[in-house]
Design an enzyme around this catalytic site. Structure first.
Site, PDB file in Angstrom:
ATOM      1  N   ASP A  38      39.423 -48.601 -74.172  1.00 37.67           N
ATOM      2  CA  ASP A  38      39.352 -47.085 -73.859  1.00 37.67           C
ATOM      3  C   ASP A  38      37.940 -46.275 -74.389  1.00 37.67           C
ATOM      4  O   ASP A  38      38.117 -45.379 -74.934  1.00 37.67           O
ATOM      5  CB  ASP A  38      40.549 -46.143 -74.055  1.00 37.67           C
ATOM      6  CG  ASP A  38      41.669 -46.656 -73.473  1.00 37.67           C
ATOM      7  OD1 ASP A  38      41.656 -47.534 -72.126  1.00 37.67           O
ATOM      8  OD2 ASP A  38      43.126 -46.528 -73.850  1.00 37.67           O
ATOM      9  N   LYS A  60      42.787 -54.476 -70.981  1.00 36.34           N
ATOM     10  CA  LYS A  60      43.200 -53.181 -69.971  1.00 36.34           C
ATOM     11  C   LYS A  60      41.939 -52.343 -70.014  1.00 36.34           C
ATOM     12  O   LYS A  60      41.432 -51.816 -70.932  1.00 36.34           O
ATOM     13  CB  LYS A  60      44.450 -52.518 -70.545  1.00 36.34           C
ATOM     14  CG  LYS A  60      45.117 -51.789 -69.610  1.00 36.34           C
ATOM     15  CD  LYS A  60      46.431 -50.910 -70.167  1.00 36.34           C
ATOM     16  CE  LYS A  60      46.025 -49.872 -71.091  1.00 36.34           C
ATOM     17  NZ  LYS A  60      45.401 -48.722 -70.330  1.00 36.34           N
ATOM     18  N   THR A  61      41.722 -51.899 -68.943  1.00 34.76           N
ATOM     19  CA  THR A  61      40.563 -51.136 -68.709  1.00 34.76           C
ATOM     20  C   THR A  61      41.035 -49.661 -67.951  1.00 34.76           C
ATOM     21  O   THR A  61      42.127 -49.807 -67.159  1.00 34.76           O
ATOM     22  CB  THR A  61      39.655 -51.612 -67.678  1.00 34.76           C
ATOM     23  OG1 THR A  61      40.329 -51.826 -66.439  1.00 34.76           O
ATOM     24  CG2 THR A  61      38.833 -52.712 -68.366  1.00 34.76           C
ATOM     25  N   HIS A  62      40.296 -48.688 -67.855  1.00 37.09           N
ATOM     26  CA  HIS A  62      40.335 -47.560 -67.330  1.00 37.09           C
ATOM     27  C   HIS A  62      38.760 -47.483 -66.762  1.00 37.09           C
ATOM     28  O   HIS A  62      37.900 -46.448 -67.481  1.00 37.09           O
ATOM     29  CB  HIS A  62      40.631 -46.222 -67.997  1.00 37.09           C
ATOM     30  CG  HIS A  62      42.072 -45.852 -68.375  1.00 37.09           C
ATOM     31  ND1 HIS A  62      43.067 -45.849 -67.543  1.00 37.09           N
ATOM     32  CD2 HIS A  62      42.509 -45.975 -69.530  1.00 37.09           C
ATOM     33  CE1 HIS A  62      44.028 -45.735 -67.966  1.00 37.09           C
ATOM     34  NE2 HIS A  62      44.038 -45.729 -69.284  1.00 37.09           N
ATOM     35  N   ARG A  96      45.174 -48.293 -63.343  1.00 39.75           N
ATOM     36  CA  ARG A  96      44.767 -47.580 -62.253  1.00 39.75           C
ATOM     37  C   ARG A  96      45.712 -46.402 -62.116  1.00 39.75           C
ATOM     38  O   ARG A  96      45.560 -45.297 -61.512  1.00 39.75           O
ATOM     39  CB  ARG A  96      44.445 -47.928 -60.893  1.00 39.75           C
ATOM     40  CG  ARG A  96      43.844 -47.312 -59.956  1.00 39.75           C
ATOM     41  CD  ARG A  96      42.916 -46.116 -60.135  1.00 39.75           C
ATOM     42  NE  ARG A  96      42.809 -45.458 -58.854  1.00 39.75           N
ATOM     43  CZ  ARG A  96      43.319 -44.408 -58.703  1.00 39.75           C
ATOM     44  NH1 ARG A  96      44.509 -44.111 -59.133  1.00 39.75           N
ATOM     45  NH2 ARG A  96      43.021 -43.724 -57.473  1.00 39.75           N
ATOM     46  N   LYS A  97      47.267 -46.720 -62.222  1.00 39.90           N
ATOM     47  CA  LYS A  97      48.268 -46.215 -61.870  1.00 39.90           C
ATOM     48  C   LYS A  97      48.212 -45.477 -60.535  1.00 39.90           C
ATOM     49  O   LYS A  97      48.408 -44.141 -60.433  1.00 39.90           O
ATOM     50  CB  LYS A  97      48.647 -45.053 -63.217  1.00 39.90           C
ATOM     51  CG  LYS A  97      48.931 -45.343 -64.405  1.00 39.90           C
ATOM     52  CD  LYS A  97      49.136 -44.475 -65.431  1.00 39.90           C
ATOM     53  CE  LYS A  97      49.218 -44.980 -66.797  1.00 39.90           C
ATOM     54  NZ  LYS A  97      48.309 -45.434 -67.533  1.00 39.90           N
ATOM     55  N   THR A 104      46.910 -44.824 -48.153  1.00 48.12           N
ATOM     56  CA  THR A 104      45.963 -44.492 -49.362  1.00 48.12           C
ATOM     57  C   THR A 104      45.418 -45.280 -50.375  1.00 48.12           C
ATOM     58  O   THR A 104      44.247 -45.676 -50.890  1.00 48.12           O
ATOM     59  CB  THR A 104      46.483 -43.063 -49.894  1.00 48.12           C
ATOM     60  OG1 THR A 104      46.497 -42.261 -48.652  1.00 48.12           O
ATOM     61  CG2 THR A 104      45.118 -42.450 -50.666  1.00 48.12           C
TER      62      THR A 104
HETATM   63  P1  BMP Z   1      46.380 -46.073 -77.536  1.00 49.66           P
HETATM   64  O1  BMP Z   1      46.760 -47.110 -78.037  1.00 49.66           O
HETATM   65  O2  BMP Z   1      44.895 -45.563 -78.008  1.00 49.66           O
HETATM   66  O3  BMP Z   1      47.406 -44.713 -77.681  1.00 49.66           O
HETATM   67  O4  BMP Z   1      46.223 -46.291 -75.904  1.00 49.66           O
HETATM   68  C1  BMP Z   1      47.108 -46.500 -74.906  1.00 49.66           C
HETATM   69  C2  BMP Z   1      46.527 -46.847 -73.503  1.00 49.66           C
HETATM   70  O5  BMP Z   1      47.805 -47.167 -72.810  1.00 49.66           O
HETATM   71  C3  BMP Z   1      45.912 -45.714 -72.870  1.00 49.66           C
HETATM   72  O6  BMP Z   1      44.999 -46.314 -72.099  1.00 49.66           O
HETATM   73  C4  BMP Z   1      47.018 -45.214 -71.719  1.00 49.66           C
HETATM   74  O7  BMP Z   1      46.233 -44.662 -70.782  1.00 49.66           O
HETATM   75  C5  BMP Z   1      47.819 -46.299 -71.689  1.00 49.66           C
HETATM   76  N1  BMP Z   1      49.165 -45.893 -71.464  1.00 49.66           N
HETATM   77  C6  BMP Z   1      49.963 -45.275 -72.396  1.00 49.66           C
HETATM   78  O8  BMP Z   1      49.303 -44.871 -73.650  1.00 49.66           O
HETATM   79  N2  BMP Z   1      51.256 -45.167 -72.217  1.00 49.66           N
HETATM   80  C7  BMP Z   1      51.906 -45.434 -71.118  1.00 49.66           C
HETATM   81  O9  BMP Z   1      53.369 -45.093 -70.852  1.00 49.66           O
HETATM   82  C8  BMP Z   1      51.259 -46.070 -70.025  1.00 49.66           C
HETATM   83  C9  BMP Z   1      49.790 -46.374 -70.216  1.00 49.66           C
HETATM   84  O10 BMP Z   1      48.863 -47.006 -69.368  1.00 49.66           O
END
Ligand code: BMP
Length: 268
Positions: A38, A60-62, A96-97, A104
């Site tokens: 991220d 995992k990407t956003h 992408r959720k 769509t």
């Molecule tokens: P971090 O370890 O820095 O908190 O990041 C968690 C990552 O997982 C983020 O990219 C977030 O969008 C994703 N995420 C989450 O934290 N909880 C969920 O339940 C689902 C996720 O995709």
């Protein structure tokens, strides 16, 4: 239950092609660590992923948080990321959720500027819209001509989320409608009530050594808790590694903790 079987054994029998590929990678590289890359600078992401490649099974990407200056820099990035995936033998998961009607999400998955289906082995979707979301995404996956998989969000890590419990059970029911495309779930532990012959790969975000949370509702569990105690398969770690001064050393701590928790689980 299938959570007591080894990744090697599950790689032989998983009902999805992506599941078999991922479990094979996990077993051969001895890693159930997914890094959540991220960062907003594309070249920083590529440099980090190249360093961490040997330690991970999945990135995992956003894609929509990355600062791209031109449309062609998006393709340059996804091409370079795909090359790293081949070089280090990991898969790519665009977080992408998706959350809309089938028609769509099919457009969102196939097209736009990101063309997610063309480069991401795995993506994920909410179950709120009903099974049409799975059908819409699957129709695009079939066009690609390479294996693609889907994770359904059954439970989130964040404080006050509406998932888990009955929502998670309904999500599992929905996933049963497409055993060829749905690889598993985003949840905080294994799903209850898996039937004979079912094998769901569960991935858990919200993982940090030491636990805790952030100021915006994130809550952290440890690798031992999600993989060892609760039967999840893959830990997804973002800030615990990517904000570190020494990401390789810290990623190794997460890999060892998550792999050790898995080994203890299957030895029990
Ligand atoms: P971090 O370890 O820095 O908190 O990041 C968690 C990552 O997982 C983020 O990219 C977030 O969008 C994703 N995420 C989450 O934290 N909880 C969920 O339940 C689902 C996720 O995709």
């Amino acid at each position: 239950s299938y959570t007591m079987r080894t990744y090697e054994a599950r790689a032989e029998t998983h009902p999805t092609e992506i599941g078999r590929r991922l479990l094979t990678i996990m077993a051969s590289k001895k890693t159930n660590l997914c890094i959540s890359a991220d960062l907003t600078d594309p070249s920083q992401i590529l440099a980090l992923v190249d360093k961490l490649g040997p330690q991970i099974c999945l990135v995992k990407t956003h894609i929509d948080i990355i600062t791209f200056t031109t449309p062609s820099s998006i393709t340059d990035f996804t091409t370079a990321l795909s090359a790293l995936a081949t070089k280090h033998n990991f898969l790519i998961f665009e977080d992408r959720k998706f959350a809309d009607i089938g028609s769509t999400v099919a457009h969102q998955y196939r097209g736009g500027v990101y063309r997610i289906a063309s480069w991401s082995h795995i993506t994920n979707a909410h179950t709120v819209p009903g099974p049409g979301i799975i059908a819409g995404l699957h129709s695009v996956a079939k066009e690609v001509g390479e294996p693609r998989g889907l994770l359904m969000l059954g439970e989130m890590s964040s404080e006050g989320n509406l998932g888990g419990g009955e929502y998670l059970q309904k999500t599992v029911e929905m996933a049963r409608g497409d055993r060829e495309f749905v690889v598993g779930f985003i949840a905080q532990g294994k799903v209850d009530g898996a039937k004979e012959g079912e094998d769901w790969i569960v991935m858990s975000p919200g993982v940090k050594l030491g636990g805790g949370g952030d100021a915006l509702g994130q809550r952290y569990n440890t690798p031992q808790s999600v993989v060892g105690d609760k039967g999840s398969d893959v830990v997804i770690v973002g800030r615990g590694v990517i904000m570190s001064e020494d990401p390789v050393t810290d990623a190794e701590k997460y890999r060892v903790a998550a792999w050790g928790a898995y080994e203890k689980r299957v030895a029990a």
